[in-house]
Design an enzyme around this catalytic site. Structure first.
Site, PDB file in Angstrom:
ATOM      1  N   ASP A  31      18.418  13.491  36.745  1.00 40.42           N
ATOM      2  CA  ASP A  31      19.683  13.034  36.153  1.00 40.42           C
ATOM      3  C   ASP A  31      19.397  11.719  35.420  1.00 40.42           C
ATOM      4  O   ASP A  31      18.633  10.891  35.919  1.00 40.42           O
ATOM      5  CB  ASP A  31      20.714  12.817  37.268  1.00 40.42           C
ATOM      6  CG  ASP A  31      22.152  12.788  36.756  1.00 40.42           C
ATOM      7  OD1 ASP A  31      22.943  13.626  37.208  1.00 40.42           O
ATOM      8  OD2 ASP A  31      22.478  11.935  35.893  1.00 40.42           O
ATOM      9  N   GLN A  34      23.758   8.681  33.231  1.00 37.82           N
ATOM     10  CA  GLN A  34      24.696   8.160  32.224  1.00 37.82           C
ATOM     11  C   GLN A  34      26.139   8.416  32.649  1.00 37.82           C
ATOM     12  O   GLN A  34      27.000   7.571  32.470  1.00 37.82           O
ATOM     13  CB  GLN A  34      24.425   8.785  30.859  1.00 37.82           C
ATOM     14  CG  GLN A  34      23.451   7.935  30.069  1.00 37.82           C
ATOM     15  CD  GLN A  34      23.023   8.567  28.769  1.00 37.82           C
ATOM     16  OE1 GLN A  34      23.667   9.474  28.246  1.00 37.82           O
ATOM     17  NE2 GLN A  34      21.911   8.098  28.242  1.00 37.82           N
ATOM     18  N   PHE A  73      23.265  21.353  34.804  1.00 41.92           N
ATOM     19  CA  PHE A  73      24.602  20.777  34.625  1.00 41.92           C
ATOM     20  C   PHE A  73      24.574  19.604  33.641  1.00 41.92           C
ATOM     21  O   PHE A  73      25.610  18.982  33.418  1.00 41.92           O
ATOM     22  CB  PHE A  73      25.110  20.179  35.955  1.00 41.92           C
ATOM     23  CG  PHE A  73      25.308  21.155  37.066  1.00 41.92           C
ATOM     24  CD1 PHE A  73      26.473  21.896  37.160  1.00 41.92           C
ATOM     25  CD2 PHE A  73      24.335  21.328  38.044  1.00 41.92           C
ATOM     26  CE1 PHE A  73      26.670  22.778  38.206  1.00 41.92           C
ATOM     27  CE2 PHE A  73      24.520  22.202  39.094  1.00 41.92           C
ATOM     28  CZ  PHE A  73      25.695  22.936  39.174  1.00 41.92           C
ATOM     29  N   ASN A  76      27.520  16.596  28.449  1.00 37.57           N
ATOM     30  CA  ASN A  76      28.814  15.903  28.349  1.00 37.57           C
ATOM     31  C   ASN A  76      29.918  16.958  28.332  1.00 37.57           C
ATOM     32  O   ASN A  76      29.720  18.043  27.793  1.00 37.57           O
ATOM     33  CB  ASN A  76      28.872  15.054  27.070  1.00 37.57           C
ATOM     34  CG  ASN A  76      27.921  13.882  27.139  1.00 37.57           C
ATOM     35  OD1 ASN A  76      26.911  13.848  26.448  1.00 37.57           O
ATOM     36  ND2 ASN A  76      28.221  12.936  28.003  1.00 37.57           N
ATOM     37  N   TYR A 141      33.332  20.439  22.295  1.00 42.30           N
ATOM     38  CA  TYR A 141      32.712  20.691  23.602  1.00 42.30           C
ATOM     39  C   TYR A 141      32.481  22.197  23.797  1.00 42.30           C
ATOM     40  O   TYR A 141      31.360  22.636  24.082  1.00 42.30           O
ATOM     41  CB  TYR A 141      33.613  20.113  24.707  1.00 42.30           C
ATOM     42  CG  TYR A 141      33.280  20.598  26.087  1.00 42.30           C
ATOM     43  CD1 TYR A 141      32.023  20.357  26.632  1.00 42.30           C
ATOM     44  CD2 TYR A 141      34.219  21.295  26.846  1.00 42.30           C
ATOM     45  CE1 TYR A 141      31.714  20.821  27.906  1.00 42.30           C
ATOM     46  CE2 TYR A 141      33.918  21.749  28.109  1.00 42.30           C
ATOM     47  CZ  TYR A 141      32.655  21.518  28.633  1.00 42.30           C
ATOM     48  OH  TYR A 141      32.355  21.974  29.879  1.00 42.30           O
ATOM     49  N   ASN A 170      39.174  25.225  35.284  1.00 37.29           N
ATOM     50  CA  ASN A 170      39.322  23.776  35.520  1.00 37.29           C
ATOM     51  C   ASN A 170      38.805  23.363  36.893  1.00 37.29           C
ATOM     52  O   ASN A 170      39.485  23.566  37.906  1.00 37.29           O
ATOM     53  CB  ASN A 170      40.783  23.371  35.332  1.00 37.29           C
ATOM     54  CG  ASN A 170      41.134  23.322  33.858  1.00 37.29           C
ATOM     55  OD1 ASN A 170      41.092  24.341  33.186  1.00 37.29           O
ATOM     56  ND2 ASN A 170      41.430  22.156  33.351  1.00 37.29           N
ATOM     57  N   GLY A 284      42.831  19.841  20.319  1.00 43.14           N
ATOM     58  CA  GLY A 284      41.855  20.808  20.842  1.00 43.14           C
ATOM     59  C   GLY A 284      42.291  21.547  22.087  1.00 43.14           C
ATOM     60  O   GLY A 284      41.535  22.370  22.600  1.00 43.14           O
TER      61      GLY A 284
HETATM   62  N1  UDP Z   1      46.541  16.576  30.700  1.00 43.73           N
HETATM   63  C1  UDP Z   1      47.729  15.835  30.631  1.00 43.73           C
HETATM   64  N2  UDP Z   1      47.661  14.489  30.887  1.00 43.73           N
HETATM   65  C2  UDP Z   1      46.502  13.845  31.222  1.00 43.73           C
HETATM   66  C3  UDP Z   1      45.302  14.614  31.311  1.00 43.73           C
HETATM   67  C4  UDP Z   1      45.376  15.972  31.031  1.00 43.73           C
HETATM   68  O1  UDP Z   1      48.803  16.366  30.320  1.00 43.73           O
HETATM   69  O2  UDP Z   1      46.524  12.624  31.425  1.00 43.73           O
HETATM   70  C5  UDP Z   1      46.599  18.027  30.434  1.00 43.73           C
HETATM   71  C6  UDP Z   1      45.679  18.492  29.320  1.00 43.73           C
HETATM   72  O3  UDP Z   1      46.309  18.399  28.065  1.00 43.73           O
HETATM   73  C7  UDP Z   1      45.407  19.941  29.745  1.00 43.73           C
HETATM   74  C8  UDP Z   1      45.456  19.889  31.283  1.00 43.73           C
HETATM   75  O4  UDP Z   1      46.152  18.671  31.599  1.00 43.73           O
HETATM   76  O5  UDP Z   1      46.449  20.777  29.299  1.00 43.73           O
HETATM   77  C9  UDP Z   1      44.083  19.847  31.919  1.00 43.73           C
HETATM   78  O6  UDP Z   1      43.325  18.843  31.267  1.00 43.73           O
HETATM   79  P1  UDP Z   1      41.915  18.354  31.805  1.00 43.73           P
HETATM   80  O7  UDP Z   1      41.452  17.257  30.898  1.00 43.73           O
HETATM   81  O8  UDP Z   1      42.025  18.050  33.259  1.00 43.73           O
HETATM   82  O9  UDP Z   1      40.971  19.629  31.691  1.00 43.73           O
HETATM   83  P2  UDP Z   1      40.600  20.573  30.422  1.00 43.73           P
HETATM   84  O10 UDP Z   1      41.609  21.703  30.449  1.00 43.73           O
HETATM   85  O11 UDP Z   1      40.659  19.748  29.186  1.00 43.73           O
HETATM   86  O12 UDP Z   1      39.229  21.037  30.734  1.00 43.73           O
END
Ligand code: UDP
Length: 329
Positions: A31, A34, A73, A76, A141, A170, A284
């Site tokens: 690792d 970072q 893993f 980023n 990403y 998630n 996104g």
């Molecule tokens: N989200 C939110 N507020 C935050 C962080 C995330 O509403 O402060 C929403 C985000 O737009 C997504 C969901 O929560 O719809 C999950 O986001 P996260 O970044 O946890 O995971 P991702 O789906 O991007 O991998």
């Protein structure tokens, strides 16, 4: 022979190392620290600090240790960041994987399990999402992870290496011990951000958009416990060790929760009111991502054990309450 875990000081990597060591495996971690933390490195794993873009580092590692498989893993993984710093993602995720593959091919290491993501699909055409569905990422990403999968496909055709790509939905929750958990700086994931409110580090949660075509207008995601993801990596290594062909699997619970539902569950778990404010959509973000993990269940024999959102949030809360600054002092 050992298993090499690249990125084993990061969130999903460290939890996988804990499960591997519990299963009796000999584990080596590499690792660059970072985004990972030395404190997340399991004391029984051998640790090498280095970057997968550094070919000499990898070549030396492959000469020093004997590996039966690699779990990768080291990447980023923040959707929002990838939209403002796309080249960082091309550099670490794609160039890193290219160097890794060169070194693996030259050193005759031919089994690898790696992290992919639901973000490879983009805006899905139907729910739940199957591995055969169209892949049109809506963020950098997801695009770099899809390109990684394609790199593996062509390299495996040419050099006989076999791979398993695991498309996580998630990832969330924390190890049952409460000793390791999610720690990003700055934090951007929903559940740790929500828990910063009862931890006294934030006044309110911002809900990124309430005008999506979902039941309450907020985005729907499939939240899967990190320990269940970790178990899938062990099953995938065993699958490759038995000589099976390269494959791609979704990993999720198959149940979607809106951002509002996650906040409401966190209120119940923590007993804190957790105020929420509506904010603009985040660039996104697809509206709904829910996995079909039937293939992983059938082919790998995977079975998520921690599938209630309350249990997932309670495990995350145990970690964050006792480590409000993550691994930092
Ligand atoms: N989200 C939110 N507020 C935050 C962080 C995330 O509403 O402060 C929403 C985000 O737009 C997504 C969901 O929560 O719809 C999950 O986001 P996260 O970044 O946890 O995971 P991702 O789906 O991007 O991998």
């Amino acid at each position: 022979m050992a298993i090499l875990v690249l990125g084993g000081a990061g969130y999903i990597g460290s939890h996988t190392v804990y499960e591997l060591i519990d299963s009796g495996a000999d584990v080596v971690i590499a690792d660059n620290l970072q985004t990972g933390y030395i404190q997340a490195v399991h004391p029984k794993a051998r640790f090498y600090k280095g970057d997968i873009r550094d070919k000499a580092f990898l070549d030396n590692l492959f000469k020093q240790e004997k590996f039966e498989a690699v779990i990768h893993f080291a990447a980023n993984s923040l959707v929002g960041e990838s939209m403002v710093e796309p080249l960082k993602y091309y550099d670490n995720n794609l160039c890193g994987t290219m160097v890794l593959l060169k070194s693996m091919v030259e050193n005759g290491i031919d089994n690898i399990v790696f992290s992919s993501t639901a973000a490879t699909y983009g805006e899905p055409e139907s729910i739940p999402i199957l591995e055969t569905d169209k892949t049109e990422p809506t963020n950098t990403y997801g695009e770099t992870k899809l390109s990684m999968e394609k790199m593996f496909k062509w390299v495996s055709k040419a050099h006989g290496l076999r791979y398993v790509s695991l498309r996580y939905f998630n990832a969330c929750g924390a190890h049952v011990s409460g000793e390791i958990g999610e720690a990003h700086n700055p934090e951007s994931h929903l559940i740790p951000i929500i828990l910063q409110v009862p931890n006294g580090q934030r006044e309110a949660v911002s809900v990124f958009g309430d005008d999506y075509n979902t039941k309450d207008g907020t985005c729907v995601r499939d939240y899967i416990h990190v320990t269940d993801l970790a178990q899938a990596h062990i099953l995938a290594v065993n699958y490759l060790k038995k000589g099976n062909e390269s494959n791609i699997f979704n990993l999720g619970n198959g149940v979607g929760f809106t951002v509002n539902e996650v906040i409401e569950t966190a209120r119940k778990v923590t007993g804190h009111p957790i105020p929420a404010v509506i904010a603009p959509r985040r660039a996104g973000d697809p509206a709904i991502l829910i996995a079909s993990s039937e293939k992983a269940k059938k082919v790998l024999g995977w079975k998520p054990e921690h599938d209630s959102l309350e249990e997932i949030i309670a495990s995350a809360w145990k970690w964050h309450k006792n480590h409000p600054k993550g691994f930092e002092k």
